[in-house]
Motif scaffolding. Structure first.
Motif, PDB file in Angstrom:
ATOM      1  N   GLU A 169      91.547 -22.964 -18.344  1.00 45.75           N
ATOM      2  CA  GLU A 169      92.839 -22.485 -18.831  1.00 45.75           C
ATOM      3  C   GLU A 169      93.145 -23.011 -20.229  1.00 45.75           C
ATOM      4  N   TYR A 170      92.489 -24.124 -20.592  1.00 50.96           N
ATOM      5  CA  TYR A 170      92.660 -24.713 -21.926  1.00 50.96           C
ATOM      6  C   TYR A 170      91.496 -24.367 -22.855  1.00 50.96           C
ATOM      7  N   GLY A 171      90.642 -23.453 -22.411  1.00 48.33           N
ATOM      8  CA  GLY A 171      89.538 -23.020 -23.250  1.00 48.33           C
ATOM      9  C   GLY A 171      88.356 -23.964 -23.285  1.00 48.33           C
ATOM     10  N   HIS A 172      88.235 -24.812 -22.254  1.00 48.98           N
ATOM     11  CA  HIS A 172      87.137 -25.773 -22.184  1.00 48.98           C
ATOM     12  C   HIS A 172      86.254 -25.475 -20.972  1.00 48.98           C
ATOM     13  N   THR A 173      85.007 -25.905 -21.059  1.00 48.73           N
ATOM     14  CA  THR A 173      84.090 -25.802 -19.929  1.00 48.73           C
ATOM     15  C   THR A 173      83.880 -27.197 -19.334  1.00 48.73           C
ATOM     16  N   LEU A 174      83.218 -27.246 -18.194  1.00 48.61           N
ATOM     17  CA  LEU A 174      82.932 -28.527 -17.552  1.00 48.61           C
ATOM     18  C   LEU A 174      81.557 -28.460 -16.900  1.00 48.61           C
ATOM     19  N   THR A 175      80.681 -29.373 -17.293  1.00 47.49           N
ATOM     20  CA  THR A 175      79.363 -29.458 -16.676  1.00 47.49           C
ATOM     21  C   THR A 175      79.403 -30.471 -15.529  1.00 47.49           C
ATOM     22  N   ILE A 176      78.396 -30.415 -14.675  1.00 50.08           N
ATOM     23  CA  ILE A 176      78.306 -31.376 -13.579  1.00 50.08           C
ATOM     24  C   ILE A 176      78.178 -32.796 -14.127  1.00 50.08           C
ATOM     25  N   ALA A 177      77.416 -32.956 -15.211  1.00 50.73           N
ATOM     26  CA  ALA A 177      77.250 -34.276 -15.825  1.00 50.73           C
ATOM     27  C   ALA A 177      78.586 -34.804 -16.341  1.00 50.73           C
ATOM     28  N   SER A 219      85.604 -36.876  -2.647  1.00 54.34           N
ATOM     29  CA  SER A 219      86.522 -36.014  -3.387  1.00 54.34           C
ATOM     30  C   SER A 219      85.925 -35.425  -4.651  1.00 54.34           C
ATOM     31  N   GLN A 220      84.693 -35.783  -4.995  1.00 53.30           N
ATOM     32  CA  GLN A 220      84.126 -35.283  -6.248  1.00 53.30           C
ATOM     33  C   GLN A 220      83.960 -33.759  -6.261  1.00 53.30           C
ATOM     34  N   PRO A 221      83.534 -33.116  -5.151  1.00 53.52           N
ATOM     35  CA  PRO A 221      83.446 -31.656  -5.190  1.00 53.52           C
ATOM     36  C   PRO A 221      84.799 -30.995  -5.491  1.00 53.52           C
ATOM     37  N   ALA A 222      85.878 -31.502  -4.889  1.00 56.11           N
ATOM     38  CA  ALA A 222      87.197 -30.941  -5.163  1.00 56.11           C
ATOM     39  C   ALA A 222      87.604 -31.212  -6.611  1.00 56.11           C
ATOM     40  N   TYR A 223      87.316 -32.413  -7.095  1.00 64.14           N
ATOM     41  CA  TYR A 223      87.613 -32.751  -8.486  1.00 64.14           C
ATOM     42  C   TYR A 223      86.912 -31.792  -9.435  1.00 64.14           C
ATOM     43  N   PHE A 224      85.642 -31.506  -9.183  1.00 64.76           N
ATOM     44  CA  PHE A 224      84.877 -30.621 -10.054  1.00 64.76           C
ATOM     45  C   PHE A 224      85.503 -29.223 -10.084  1.00 64.76           C
ATOM     46  N   ARG A 225      85.844 -28.690  -8.913  1.00 63.69           N
ATOM     47  CA  ARG A 225      86.412 -27.348  -8.863  1.00 63.69           C
ATOM     48  C   ARG A 225      87.757 -27.283  -9.575  1.00 63.69           C
ATOM     49  N   VAL A 226      88.607 -28.267  -9.318  1.00 64.33           N
ATOM     50  CA  VAL A 226      89.945 -28.263  -9.897  1.00 64.33           C
ATOM     51  C   VAL A 226      89.888 -28.493 -11.404  1.00 64.33           C
ATOM     52  N   MET A 227      89.133 -29.486 -11.832  1.00 66.90           N
ATOM     53  CA  MET A 227      89.055 -29.775 -13.254  1.00 66.90           C
ATOM     54  C   MET A 227      88.430 -28.609 -14.013  1.00 66.90           C
ATOM     55  N   LYS A 228      87.433 -27.980 -13.423  1.00 63.45           N
ATOM     56  CA  LYS A 228      86.799 -26.828 -14.071  1.00 63.45           C
ATOM     57  C   LYS A 228      87.799 -25.689 -14.258  1.00 63.45           C
ATOM     58  N   GLN A 229      88.622 -25.447 -13.242  1.00 62.81           N
ATOM     59  CA  GLN A 229      89.623 -24.381 -13.339  1.00 62.81           C
ATOM     60  C   GLN A 229      90.670 -24.683 -14.402  1.00 62.81           C
ATOM     61  N   VAL A 230      91.184 -25.912 -14.397  1.00 60.98           N
ATOM     62  CA  VAL A 230      92.241 -26.264 -15.338  1.00 60.98           C
ATOM     63  C   VAL A 230      91.702 -26.312 -16.760  1.00 60.98           C
ATOM     64  N   LEU A 231      90.515 -26.852 -16.944  1.00 61.51           N
ATOM     65  CA  LEU A 231      89.927 -26.880 -18.287  1.00 61.51           C
ATOM     66  C   LEU A 231      89.712 -25.469 -18.826  1.00 61.51           C
TER      67      LEU A 231
END
Length: 208
Positions: free
Chosen positions: A31-39, A17-29
């Motif tokens: 919306e809050y003005g945050h980025t998300l790296t793979i690390a 589930s990590q690939p789905a988590y990365f995509r979803v968390m990246k999208q939601v973050l």
């Protein structure tokens, strides 16, 4: 082996589930003005929701709103979450007198909705989610609560997980830890491992 119960983590252990988590968390973050790296995704993936949000810089007073948005977006990506190869075969082949369970930092709604496409939950004697105890992994309470519900002593159980958090949970609970090598973070430094399980079939082999 003489284990009377097998407890499993979900994310990274039963499901890829990590690939789905990365995509979803990246999208939601975003919306809050945050980025998300793979690390950052690798670091927060095994965490309970509140811990992950704090780690990613979401203010505590926005946790409920953020979590609700995350769950709504994740609901659109459940089809992107897959069981690792061999998981259902492994669960079917474990001896009938061994009780199965899930101990996860997912919320109950996410657990049940995400797994609805499979029949995996029907095989479980017990499930403990983030909603069921006041403390989350790596605190031992969720794992000990699951074992108490099925009347199995910690020494008679094996907890199978992929993360350092899972390892710490098992150690704190006095439960043997089985490392799900197939889903583990390759950068993790695991120290307290009773069994290194290269694939799901290795779980069944413990009982032969």
């Amino acid at each position: 082996m003489t284990y009377q119960a097998l407890m499993f983590d979900i994310d990274g252990t039963l499901t890829n589930s990590q690939p789905a988590y990365f995509r979803v968390m990246k999208q939601v973050l975003a919306e809050y003005g945050h980025t998300l790296t793979i690390a950052e995704a690798q670091t927060t993936f095994p965490m309970a929701a509140e811990q992950a949000m704090a780690e990613l810089g979401i203010p505590a007073d926005q946790f409920d709103q953020f979590q609700a948005r995350y769950e709504a977006v994740m609901a659109e990506h459940y089809q992107d979450i897959f069981l690792f190869p061999g998981i259902m075969e492994m669960l079917d082949q474990v001896p009938d007198d061994v009780q199965l369970g899930i101990v996860t930092s997912q919320r109950r709604n996410e657990l049940e909705s995400g797994m609805a496409q499979y029949h995996l939950l029907d095989l479980m004697a017990v499930m403990v989610s983030a909603d069921d105890t006041p403390k989350r992994k790596p605190d031992p309470l969720p794992l000990l609560t699951a074992l108490d519900k099925i009347n199995v002593a910690p020494k008679d159980a094996l907890f199978v997980g992929d993360s350092l958090s899972d390892e710490q949970t098992a150690a704190a609970a006095g439960v043997d830890f089985g490392l799900a090598v197939w889903g583990m973070n390759p950068n993790a430094n695991h120290q307290q491992v009773a069994h290194r399980l290269e694939n799901p079939a290795a779980v069944v082999a413990l009982f032969k």
